[in-house]
Design an enzyme around this catalytic site. Structure first.
Site, short mmCIF file in Angstrom:
data_model
loop_
_atom_site.label_atom_id
_atom_site.label_comp_id
_atom_site.label_asym_id
_atom_site.label_seq_id
_atom_site.Cartn_x
_atom_site.Cartn_y
_atom_site.Cartn_z
N TYR A 64 -11.54 -6.55 -20.59
CA TYR A 64 -10.18 -6.59 -21.14
C TYR A 64 -10.25 -6.64 -22.66
CZ TYR A 64 -9.42 -8.23 -16.32
OH TYR A 64 -9.43 -8.37 -14.96
N HIS A 133 -17.93 -7.88 -11.84
CA HIS A 133 -16.63 -7.19 -11.78
C HIS A 133 -16.65 -6.01 -10.81
CE1 HIS A 133 -12.96 -6.51 -14.64
NE2 HIS A 133 -12.61 -6.43 -13.38
N SER A 213 -3.45 -9.57 -8.52
CA SER A 213 -2.25 -8.74 -8.35
C SER A 213 -1.48 -9.13 -7.09
CB SER A 213 -2.61 -7.25 -8.32
OG SER A 213 -3.14 -6.84 -9.55
N ARG A 217 1.09 -5.78 -8.66
CA ARG A 217 1.09 -5.31 -10.06
C ARG A 217 2.51 -5.28 -10.63
NH1 ARG A 217 -3.92 -3.99 -11.57
NH2 ARG A 217 -5.40 -3.33 -9.97
N PHE A 219 5.35 -5.00 -9.00
CA PHE A 219 6.37 -4.30 -8.23
C PHE A 219 7.28 -5.27 -7.48
CE2 PHE A 219 8.30 -1.55 -5.12
CZ PHE A 219 8.35 -0.31 -5.73
#
Length: 337
Positions: A64, A133, A213, A217, A219
């Site tokens: 990130y 990751h 999430s 994400r 929604f």
């Protein structure tokens, strides 16, 4: 508001708030604002407010930014490092020029290099939970985890975990060093871990599950009404689940979640988070960079669903009902491996 409750994540002694804070959206990635424009001051205020609410579990990664997110967290936790539980991840290779190479690297020498860099960027001498990751297809996971185990022995890492892996990979890794957590996308819209053996494997081995999430994400918040609601560089534009007809089919599913949430006297986000947290040995890490959302999400940690409510929710959004995949074809080949 009462503080978020705590659980033991896995069987190695890791104690965390049942709800954490995903920090990815607080900084750009490779020059793009992944979930819209972020503000550093507000992001830091969100991290501070999270702690007041009992949410001390912060999730970041060297990807990130790259590296910018870890540095932001260092600013936020300065002077109170011991009050936070920090999880970070490695595996997307970051070069010495601090740019992504877009390769995966799980070689033992890189594990050590990445860990030292994260320690420096986080301004700490230990990482609470260190994840791989993504699996490096050219390096056996046993070798990668062996190097992570050495970091534990050196006191630089307290607990280790994996992200987006299969049940077989979990078993191989756990045989080298006990895993405390496995992180995978999981929400009412993404329930693949229920059918691909991952959750069953975690339950069998006593490994904690971290759902990232958990609001699909963003929604499930209901803030999105059209694919055009995304800013130009929002990476969700490239996810099939948010494109074209898929978006509108998923919007119909959301309407049913909204109806059940209204019956419960909760927001859709709170209902969706409470559903994720109804699963044993599970932590949810919804991402946000705004104080008002961390407050809304924190309230969900104390929202209890009975079995009838869980079953009703799962009946209106059954496994596999969401339209479109959660990543594009290129990225899908690197999950559940």
């Amino acid at each position: 508001m009462s503080k978020v409750k705590r659980i033991k994540l896995g069987s190695q002694g890791l104690d965390v708030a049942v709800e954490g804070l995903g920090c990815m959206g607080m900084t750009p990635i490779a020059g793009g604002d992944i979930y819209g424009k972020a503000n550093e001051a507000e992001s830091i205020a969100t991290i501070h407010r999270a702690l007041e609410l009992g949410i001390d579990f912060l999730d970041t990664a060297d990807l990130y930014g790259p590296l910018l997110n870890e540095r932001l967290i260092a600013k936020a936790i300065k002077g109170r490092r011991d009050q936070y539980t920090i999880a970070t991840k490695f595996g997307f290779e970051v070069g010495d020029d601090e740019k992504l190479t877009w390769k995966f690297n799980g070689r033992p020498d890189y594990v050590k290099k990445a860990a030292e860099r994260s320690l420096k960027n986080l301004g700490t001498d230990y990482i609470d939970l260190y994840y791989l990751h993504r699996i490096d297809p050219e390096t056996p996971v046993e070798e990668t985890v062996g190097a992570m185990s050495e970091l534990v022995q050196e006191g630089k890492v307290r607990y280790i975990g994996l992200s987006e892996v299969s049940g077989d990979t979990i078993r191989k890794a756990h045989g080298v060093h006990p895993l405390s957590a496995v992180q995978t996308e999981y929400s009412l819209f993404e329930r693949e871990p229920e059918v691909n053996g991952v959750l069953a494997t975690l339950d069998e081995l006593g490994i904690g599950f971290v759902a990232y999430s958990p609001l699909g994400r963003g929604f499930i918040t209901g803030d999105l009404q059209s694919p055009d609601d995304f800013t130009a560089d929002d990476f969700r534009r490239h996810i099939p689940r948010f494109q074209g007809d898929n978006f509108y089919k998923n919007l119909e599913l959301l309407k049913q979640i909204q109806e059940l949430a209204a019956e419960k006297g909760a927001t859709p986000s709170q209902l969706a988070l409470a559903w994720v947290l109804s699963r044993k040995n599970t932590v949810a890490i919804p991402g946000t960079k705004r104080v008002r959302y961390i407050e809304e999400n924190a309230a969900a940690a104390n929202l209890v669903l009975d079995q009838a409510e869980i079953e009703k929710l799962e009946s209106v959004v059954p496994v596999g009902s969401a339209s479109g995949t959660r990543y594009d074809a290129g990225q899908m080949q690197f999950v559940n491996v």
